[in-house]
Design a protein around this motif. Structure first.
Motif, PDB file in Angstrom:
ATOM      1  N   GLU A   1      -5.374  -8.773   5.378  1.00 29.60           N
ATOM      2  CA  GLU A   1      -4.518  -9.774   6.242  1.00 29.60           C
ATOM      3  C   GLU A   1      -5.606 -10.755   6.993  1.00 29.60           C
ATOM      4  N   SER A   2      -6.912 -10.820   6.618  1.00 28.25           N
ATOM      5  CA  SER A   2      -7.837 -11.572   7.550  1.00 28.25           C
ATOM      6  C   SER A   2      -7.685 -13.043   6.810  1.00 28.25           C
ATOM      7  N   ASN A   3      -7.241 -13.054   5.608  1.00 30.56           N
ATOM      8  CA  ASN A   3      -6.858 -14.149   5.086  1.00 30.56           C
ATOM      9  C   ASN A   3      -5.062 -14.481   5.232  1.00 30.56           C
ATOM     10  N   GLU A   4      -4.693 -15.430   5.834  1.00 29.97           N
ATOM     11  CA  GLU A   4      -3.391 -15.610   6.202  1.00 29.97           C
ATOM     12  C   GLU A   4      -2.569 -15.985   5.047  1.00 29.97           C
ATOM     13  N   GLN A   5      -2.996 -15.979   3.946  1.00 27.18           N
ATOM     14  CA  GLN A   5      -2.282 -16.184   2.638  1.00 27.18           C
ATOM     15  C   GLN A   5      -1.580 -15.007   2.230  1.00 27.18           C
ATOM     16  N   ARG A   6      -2.305 -13.574   2.710  1.00 26.61           N
ATOM     17  CA  ARG A   6      -1.711 -12.292   2.130  1.00 26.61           C
ATOM     18  C   ARG A   6      -0.932 -11.545   3.629  1.00 26.61           C
ATOM     19  N   ILE A   7      -0.033 -10.781   3.001  1.00 30.71           N
ATOM     20  CA  ILE A   7       0.559  -9.992   3.690  1.00 30.71           C
ATOM     21  C   ILE A   7       0.816  -8.330   3.339  1.00 30.71           C
ATOM     22  N   VAL A   8       0.423  -7.559   4.147  1.00 31.33           N
ATOM     23  CA  VAL A   8       0.529  -6.207   3.697  1.00 31.33           C
ATOM     24  C   VAL A   8       1.650  -5.338   4.195  1.00 31.33           C
ATOM     25  N   THR A   9       2.295  -4.445   3.189  1.00 31.06           N
ATOM     26  CA  THR A   9       3.509  -3.749   3.556  1.00 31.06           C
ATOM     27  C   THR A   9       3.191  -2.163   3.236  1.00 31.06           C
ATOM     28  N   PHE A  10       3.121  -1.332   4.072  1.00 30.22           N
ATOM     29  CA  PHE A  10       3.178   0.329   3.945  1.00 30.22           C
ATOM     30  C   PHE A  10       4.135   0.717   3.366  1.00 30.22           C
ATOM     31  N   LEU A  11       4.122   1.643   2.392  1.00 28.07           N
ATOM     32  CA  LEU A  11       5.674   2.100   1.841  1.00 28.07           C
ATOM     33  C   LEU A  11       4.964   3.634   1.420  1.00 28.07           C
ATOM     34  N   ASN A  12       5.789   4.575   1.516  1.00 24.71           N
ATOM     35  CA  ASN A  12       5.825   5.727   0.901  1.00 24.71           C
ATOM     36  C   ASN A  12       6.061   5.632  -0.607  1.00 24.71           C
ATOM     37  N   PRO A  13       5.757   6.946  -1.395  1.00 27.73           N
ATOM     38  CA  PRO A  13       6.408   6.649  -2.984  1.00 27.73           C
ATOM     39  C   PRO A  13       7.720   6.573  -3.001  1.00 27.73           C
ATOM     40  N   LYS A  14       8.723   7.098  -2.207  1.00 26.86           N
ATOM     41  CA  LYS A  14      10.067   7.215  -2.395  1.00 26.86           C
ATOM     42  C   LYS A  14      10.699   5.715  -2.054  1.00 26.86           C
ATOM     43  N   GLU A  15      10.158   5.305  -0.856  1.00 30.51           N
ATOM     44  CA  GLU A  15      10.389   3.742  -0.585  1.00 30.51           C
ATOM     45  C   GLU A  15      10.185   2.833  -1.660  1.00 30.51           C
TER      46      GLU A  15
ATOM     47  N   ILE B   1       1.000  -1.161  -0.019  1.00 33.06           N
ATOM     48  CA  ILE B   1      -0.016  -0.118  -0.014  1.00 33.06           C
ATOM     49  C   ILE B   1       1.001   1.195   0.134  1.00 33.06           C
ATOM     50  N   VAL B   2       0.842   2.026  -1.250  1.00 31.51           N
ATOM     51  CA  VAL B   2       1.721   3.195  -1.319  1.00 31.51           C
ATOM     52  C   VAL B   2       0.833   4.461  -0.894  1.00 31.51           C
ATOM     53  N   SER B   3       0.998   5.078  -0.010  1.00 32.05           N
ATOM     54  CA  SER B   3       0.684   6.305   0.218  1.00 32.05           C
ATOM     55  C   SER B   3       1.418   7.404   0.810  1.00 32.05           C
ATOM     56  N   ASP B   4       0.960   8.758   0.403  1.00 34.19           N
ATOM     57  CA  ASP B   4       1.945   9.954   0.930  1.00 34.19           C
ATOM     58  C   ASP B   4       1.468  10.433   2.333  1.00 34.19           C
ATOM     59  N   PHE B   5       0.401  10.248   2.650  1.00 33.73           N
ATOM     60  CA  PHE B   5      -0.061  10.252   4.050  1.00 33.73           C
ATOM     61  C   PHE B   5      -0.955   9.419   4.581  1.00 33.73           C
ATOM     62  N   PRO B   6      -0.933   9.617   6.160  1.00 36.10           N
ATOM     63  CA  PRO B   6      -1.721   8.537   6.762  1.00 36.10           C
ATOM     64  C   PRO B   6      -3.481   8.721   6.683  1.00 36.10           C
ATOM     65  N   HIS B   7      -3.935   7.531   6.665  1.00 30.29           N
ATOM     66  CA  HIS B   7      -5.689   7.745   6.344  1.00 30.29           C
ATOM     67  C   HIS B   7      -6.086   6.346   7.073  1.00 30.29           C
ATOM     68  N   PRO B   8      -7.416   6.520   7.605  1.00 34.11           N
ATOM     69  CA  PRO B   8      -7.903   5.500   8.191  1.00 34.11           C
ATOM     70  C   PRO B   8      -8.124   4.205   7.308  1.00 34.11           C
ATOM     71  N   ASP B   9      -8.412   4.409   6.050  1.00 33.93           N
ATOM     72  CA  ASP B   9      -8.714   3.625   5.026  1.00 33.93           C
ATOM     73  C   ASP B   9      -7.608   2.637   4.961  1.00 33.93           C
ATOM     74  N   LEU B  10      -6.306   3.132   5.156  1.00 33.21           N
ATOM     75  CA  LEU B  10      -5.204   2.256   5.016  1.00 33.21           C
ATOM     76  C   LEU B  10      -5.382   1.004   5.901  1.00 33.21           C
ATOM     77  N   GLY B  11      -5.395   1.241   7.114  1.00 34.21           N
ATOM     78  CA  GLY B  11      -5.458   0.284   8.454  1.00 34.21           C
ATOM     79  C   GLY B  11      -6.444  -0.714   8.153  1.00 34.21           C
ATOM     80  N   VAL B  12      -7.699  -0.079   7.334  1.00 32.58           N
ATOM     81  CA  VAL B  12      -8.987  -1.013   7.092  1.00 32.58           C
ATOM     82  C   VAL B  12      -8.589  -1.811   6.368  1.00 32.58           C
ATOM     83  N   LEU B  13      -7.846  -1.503   5.043  1.00 33.29           N
ATOM     84  CA  LEU B  13      -7.619  -2.187   3.831  1.00 33.29           C
ATOM     85  C   LEU B  13      -6.541  -3.378   4.252  1.00 33.29           C
TER      86      LEU B  13
END
Length: 677
Positions: free
Chosen positions: A313-327, A296-308
């Motif tokens: 990740e409610s499915n154990e087959q998936r893992i989510v990583t937060f990144l900013n555009p530069k990273e 999940i690439v975002s330039d600012f924090p938002h409640p939508d990001l945590g919900v997504l």
């Protein structure tokens, strides 16, 4: 009738008589019988017309006797049969329904309940689950304004749903539970709960938690054993006493083979234990060899990001990583799906790398999105820029074809906030959700997907999707429905597999008490969903070799086969289209577990509390006569005499119009016959 109206009627009679006599007597010294008849007919006509002009109103009263309602709800779940109370319940229900005294005092309405509440027809005691909570929720709506004492024939053992003691507090009727069972306490040892993840990863270990419970007065020793086929994979001695009557065991098991692994957890029975079914529980784990990685690439924090993140990740087959555009620029190659939250000019390099690697993506467009940047960087869609905002509600497109979408009551979800203005697509796209503004449908997509050059992309034209997850929980008391919707979208976007003309959706394993459904979609040569096709499924029991064939039923934009009646076993299946030479196969397993057989006694304490809280009274099956007398002699349940008063205006009385027409007609014919016309 008011005095004023009565005066008007008398005046109308005088006027009508004067006019009638004036016409037929004013030029004659005496009146013949024929003139008197003409005068009478003319009087009737004029008087009737004047009455219509006055239009007096008459009050009509009618009396009715309204008897109170006696509600009888019968537990139709298999636990009643397991407690050997099925014959008594049948006899009791028939006795109450045929009781002449009860019929004389009440309007009797009977229901059966298990997983759902239905009008009482036949009692089969075949329900796989018991939801007493739903009984009181529905009755609270049906009998909200009525006097309706309720007889609840049940063992009080609920297998799912909210606590019915809490729900019944909103049901403002006296409740009379008839308790199916006794108060005898049996020595029992059981597996209360087994907690295990649905998925595990190859060459890892997965955790298992077992909660063991003992009910008895003496100290005992036993052994907890977990087997995989004929192989024991875990074993531990356990001991219990009256004061130390529970035990939590945590352990891990290896995941050495890809696929579904079936296990059986057992706590060895003690001597003379009455119920040994609840000493064992089956569970299964699907072992997979890799995780789906999502950024999940975002330039600012938002409640939508945590919900997504939480939903994905409610499915154990998936893992989510937060990144900013530069990273993200140097790490995009590690992920199967990229979620771009409200991109702006800082995302330029990210888009360049994504296009080079032909990566799948989900773009979220909100109030902070730089629309000019998106119009410049992409060539699949363009935005009309108005610098205004709008709130958009969702409406499910039932004709969406790429994957199966269940309606999770999208129309009840809060609106998403986005930019006002039209969106123009330059590529073929399919809409999952359409926009609505103030509950008025708008011919524009809120969530859409498209495929180009083996790349899949979705665009969500709105922010604050976190409110949807909260609303979904309020609607259904679970986050699963919303999480499954996001999971299906992610699964579609994270895959580059070519779309098949026949697609299936099913689980690798099911528990014996759950609903077992296999869903399918079939498409024509242009990949348009074909609702005219006929699909059949052939299910083969791998252990017995027995085959069964079922038709699939068309439901919205998919076909479904309900296999909930299959016994626990291992199965293979093939779904084929009748008119096309296409088919697809799969495998699943049904684990043996009947939650209704986990109880030894009726829940006497809870049912007695239910009666006390509602100002009712609890009874055992043998006390039926006392129950009938209690209800018949209760002064709260009496018939109500209702008086209905209707005010009827004379103009509604059609016979008066007929009388006017008749008097005029008779007068005309008589005058014509006598040569007076």
């Amino acid at each position: 009738m008011q005095t004023e109206t009565l005066v008007y009627i008398i005046l109308a009679g005088i006027i009508a008589l004067f006019l009638a006599l004036f016409q037929y007597k004013s030029k004659r010294k005496s009146m013949s019988k024929l003139d008197m008849l003409f005068s009478f007919l003319r009087f009737v006509t004029i008087f009737s017309v004047l009455l219509l002009l006055i239009n007096p109103k008459f009050k009509h009263s009618s009396q009715t006797i309204e008897k109170p309602t006696l509600v009888i709800a019968v537990d139709n779940s298999s636990s009643v049969k397991y407690l050997n109370k099925d014959k008594e319940v049948q006899d009791l229900a028939n006795q109450l329904l045929s009781d002449q005294k009860l019929q004389g005092k009440f309007n009797i309405e009977a229901y059966s309940f298990g997983e759902s509440v239905n009008k009482l027809d036949t009692i089969s005691f075949s329900g796989k689950q018991t939801n007493i909570d739903r009984v009181f929720k529905q009755f609270s709506q049906i009998y909200k304004q009525a006097t309706a004492p309720t007889i609840l024939i049940t063992d009080g053992n609920q297998t799912y749903g909210n606590d019915y003691l809490f729900t019944s507090s909103h049901y403002k009727q006296p409740i009379y539970p008839i308790i199916l069972g006794d108060t005898v306490t049996y020595t029992d040892l059981k597996i209360q709960q087994l907690n295990v993840n649905k998925y595990a990863y190859l060459k890892n270990k997965f955790p298992v938690e077992a909660i063991l419970v003992f009910n008895g007065n003496k100290s005992i020793n036993s052994r907890f054993v977990v087997t995989n086929g004929n192989t024991t994979v875990y074993s531990e001695p356990v001991s219990f006493s009256k004061n130390n009557n529970s035990r939590i065991i945590n352990f891990t098991l290896p995941a050495n083979k890809v696929g579904v692994g079936s296990y059986k957890a057992t706590i060895q029975p003690i001597d003379n234990e009455k119920n040994t079914i609840n000493n064992s529980k089956n569970f299964a784990v699907e072992v997979i060899d890799q995780k789906t990685k999502i950024a999940i690439v975002s330039d600012f924090p938002h409640p939508d990001l945590g919900v997504l993140k939480r939903s994905i990740e409610s499915n154990e087959q998936r893992i989510v990583t937060f990144l900013n555009p530069k990273e993200a620029i140097d790490r995009l190659e590690d992920f199967q799906l990229i979620i771009l939250n409200q991109p702006n000019n800082k995302f330029k390099q990210v888009y360049n790398v994504l296009n080079e690697q032909n990566k799948n993506r989900l773009v979220i467009v909100g109030t902070k999105t730089d629309l000019r940047f998106l119009n410049t960087i992409g060539n699949n869609y363009t935005f009309e820029i108005t610098n205004q905002e709008e709130d958009y509600q969702a409406e499910l497109n039932l004709n969406y074809a790429p994957f199966i979408i269940d309606d999770i009551d999208f129309e009840s979800f809060p609106p998403l906030k986005s930019n006002y203005g039209a969106v123009t697509f330059s590529v073929p796209y399919q809409t999952i959700l359409n926009k609505r503004v103030n509950n008025v449908p708008v011919n524009a997509p809120l969530l859409a997907t498209f495929e180009m050059n083996s790349k899949r992309e979705a665009v969500l034209f709105g922010e604050s999707i976190w409110q949807w997850r909260a609303q979904s929980f309020l609607n259904s008391n679970t986050f699963n429905l919303f999480d499954d919707f996001i999971g299906k979208l992610v699964q579609y976007l994270a895959s580059n597999k070519r779309r098949d003309r026949l697609s299936l959706e099913y689980e690798s394993f099911y528990t014996g008490s759950s609903k077992i459904e296999i869903k399918a979609q079939v498409f024509d040569n242009n990949y348009v969903f074909d609702s005219r096709e006929t699909l059949n499924i052939i299910v083969t029991d791998k252990l017995s070799g027995q085959e069964k064939q079922f038709p699939l039923i068309l439901k919205n934009n998919y076909y479904v086969a309900d296999l909930s009646n299959l016994p626990p076993s291992e199965y293979s299946f093939t779904i084929s289209a009748v008119n096309e030479n296409i088919s697809k196969s799969g495998n699943f397993q049904i684990l043996e577990y009947n939650v209704e057989q986990q109880f030894l006694n009726a829940n006497v304490t809870k049912l007695e509390q239910l009666a006390t809280n509602s100002n009712g009274k609890s009874f055992f099956v043998s006390d039926t006569k006392n129950l009938v007398n209690e209800i018949l002699n209760d002064d709260r349940f009496v018939a109500i005499q209702k008086v209905n008063k209707n005010v009827i205006p004379l103009v509604d009385w059609k016979y008066l119009l007929a009388l006017i027409a008749l008097s005029l007609t008779v007068e005309w014919f008589l005058r014509k016959y006598n040569g007076l016309i």
